[in-house]
Scaffold this active site. Structure first.
Site, PDB file in Angstrom:
ATOM      1  N   ASP A 196      13.386 -17.341   1.965  1.00  0.00           N
ATOM      2  CA  ASP A 196      13.962 -18.522   1.290  1.00  0.00           C
ATOM      3  C   ASP A 196      13.101 -18.927   0.104  1.00  0.00           C
ATOM      4  OD1 ASP A 196      15.499 -18.654   3.614  1.00  0.00           O
ATOM      5  OD2 ASP A 196      14.266 -20.246   4.483  1.00  0.00           O
TER       6      ASP A 196
ATOM      7  N   HIS B  55      12.063 -19.838   5.843  1.00  0.00           N
ATOM      8  CA  HIS B  55      11.877 -18.398   6.071  1.00  0.00           C
ATOM      9  C   HIS B  55      11.122 -17.879   4.852  1.00  0.00           C
ATOM     10  CE1 HIS B  55      15.802 -19.234   8.063  1.00  0.00           C
ATOM     11  NE2 HIS B  55      15.469 -18.284   8.929  1.00  0.00           N
TER      12      HIS B  55
HETATM   13  C1  XLS Z   1      20.528 -19.217  12.755  1.00  0.00           C
HETATM   14  C2  XLS Z   1      19.286 -19.920  13.041  1.00  0.00           C
HETATM   15  C3  XLS Z   1      18.196 -19.780  12.002  1.00  0.00           C
HETATM   16  C4  XLS Z   1      16.864 -20.211  12.541  1.00  0.00           C
HETATM   17  C5  XLS Z   1      15.695 -19.786  11.738  1.00  0.00           C
HETATM   18  O1  XLS Z   1      21.537 -19.418  13.402  1.00  0.00           O
HETATM   19  O2  XLS Z   1      19.609 -21.261  13.270  1.00  0.00           O
HETATM   20  O3  XLS Z   1      18.532 -20.449  10.849  1.00  0.00           O
HETATM   21  O4  XLS Z   1      16.810 -21.613  12.691  1.00  0.00           O
HETATM   22  O5  XLS Z   1      15.630 -18.422  11.568  1.00  0.00           O
END
Ligand code: XLS
Ligand code: CA
Ligand code: CA
Length: 437
Positions: A102, A99
């Site tokens: 991140d 993200h």
């Molecule tokens: C949350 C999601 C998230 C997505 C990416 O539950 O898994 O981490 O994979 O935004």
């Protein structure tokens, strides 16, 4: 500088090895069905869990610090990038998923936040050039900041919609710059808590509007990769719009996005929706939306998204069966959207968790290949539907039958024969293949 000095380069040692810092089943260079295991599996590191999450839950703070000795947010983001590449190299992970928030934390203003992202992207680009590691996909975090409490594209506020659009634009630019093959939309808070305050129709249309704007902009700046929707039924919102694969596919078709979007199927989200992981993959594959996978596992006794590292080989084998039936990954891969349990509070545990997950999918691939070679499952299904190849069945599938013709046929019969589904036998075949010689 080495951030994980006690961890060696992880090597394949084979099934007899007792080393906890070696692969027992994953041999990246072993050629299976004409291609190396690494190309079948396309393993990726999730940046958020691995580099950022410290084990905090609603009852307590983190148990493993991950600021890599830095207190300044940008210095710590840069150290994280270095540490990420050391970890990925040691684990022989070829890809990562991120993200925007991140890789660099949000600052006071959007302009400042974007400048931080550029600084960290410079470092990521250098590290990518030195190692060949690259993003499997990028995404924007449209759920963490308080402004997104009512959703992002589905927010009741156009100001929030605009902010989300700006964030998506930048995240797409970063993904393109870093050579990512995919861009994910997980509907973080795209859903509702109560219909008493919700305009469902407008929210759906606005989500489609953001996807369309993103698709058009990405294509205009040279993004040739895949967009993915990642379905999830609940958490954080009570009801999330992208409930499951079938729901997301219906949405994509309604808004004419099926040419650019596929699905990113997460195992734990499948089970939260009341489906198996294999079910969601089968729907995606058969409907032409098989894209990528978030590899993890939930706990059958808990009703939330535990994001555990996957260690159930029945699940990984049936998932890899679907991957092979889909013809393998093209731009997608297996992203470990997984975190260690809170008491696993050492970096060594994190490495061992990845090894366990990678070995489980390597085993899954090996079993799926054997299942195909064994042939009993495939043949059984073929035989089960063989009636549709000739006579009455061929008339039905060929569109020749009418209700009148079928009634005439049925009236002329006594009773029709039924055949056994043989589920228990088929489950035993799976065990034979997994544990037999
Ligand atoms: C949350 C999601 C998230 C997505 C990416 O539950 O898994 O981490 O994979 O935004
Ligand atoms: Ca996920
Ligand atoms: Ca999850």
């Amino acid at each position: 500088m080495a951030y994980f000095p006690a961890i060696p380069q992880i090597a394949y040692e084979g099934a007899k090895s007792k080393s906890s810092l070696a692969f027992h089943f994953y041999d990246p260079d072993e050629v299976i069905l004409g291609k190396p295991m690494r190309d079948h599996l396309r393993f990726a590191m999730s940046y958020w869990h691995t580099m950022c999450a410290e084990g905090a839950d609603m009852f307590g703070v983190g148990t493993l610090r991950k600021n890599y000795g830095q207190s300044d947010p940008v210095a710590s983001a840069l150290a994280k990038a270095d540490a990420a590449f050391e970890l990925m190299q040691k684990l022989r992970l070829d890809f990562y998923c991120f993200h925007d928030r991140d890789i660099a934390p949000e600052a006071e203003t959007l302009a400042e936040t974007n400048a931080r992202l550029d600084t960290v992207a410079d470092r990521l680009e250098e590290l990518q050039q030195a190692t060949g590691i690259r993003p499997l996909w990028g995404t924007a975090n449209l759920f963490g900041h308080p402004r997104y409490q009512n959703g992002a594209a589905s927010s009741c506020s156009p100001e929030v919609f605009a902010f989300a659009a700006a964030q998506v634009k930048k995240a797409i630019e970063l993904t393109v710059r870093l050579g990512g093959g995919g861009y994910v939309f997980w509907g973080g808070r795209e859903g509702y808590e109560t219909l008493l305050n919700t305009n469902y129709a407008l929210e759906q249309e606005n989500i489609a509007r953001l996807f369309t704007l993103a698709r058009d902009y990405a294509r205009s700046i040279g993004f040739t990769g895949s967009f993915y929707i990642e379905p999830k039924p609940r958490e954080p919102m009570k009801h999330q719009y992208d409930y499951d694969a079938a729901t997301a596919i219906g949405f994509l078709r309604k808004y004419g996005l099926e040419g650019d979007f596929k699905l990113n199927i997460e195992a734990n989200h499948a089970t939260l929706a009341g489906h198996t992981f294999q079910h969601e993959l089968r729907i995606a594959r058969e409907e032409g939306f098989f894209g990528s996978i978030d590899a993890n596992i939930g706990d059958p006794l808990l009703g939330w998204d535990t994001d555990q590292f996957p260690t159930n080989v029945y699940d990984s084998a049936l998932a890899m069966w679907e991957v092979l039936e889909a013809g393998g990954f093209t731009l997608g891969g297996l992203n470990f959207d997984a975190k260690t349990r809170r008491p696993s509070n050492r970096f060594e545990d994190l490495f061992q968790a990845y090894i366990a997950g990678m070995d489980s999918f390597a085993l899954g691939l090996r079993v799926a290949v054997k299942l195909r070679a064994d042939g009993r499952l495939g043949e059984f299904v073929q035989q089960r539907y063989a009636g549709y190849q000739t006579g009455l069945g061929a008339q039905i599938t060929g569109g020749k039958a009418t209700l009148q013709s079928l009634e005439a046929w049925a009236l002329a019969q006594g009773e029709v024969a039924t055949t056994s589904g043989r589920q228990e036998y088929l489950e035993a075949v799976l065990n034979d293949v997994m544990f037999g010689g």
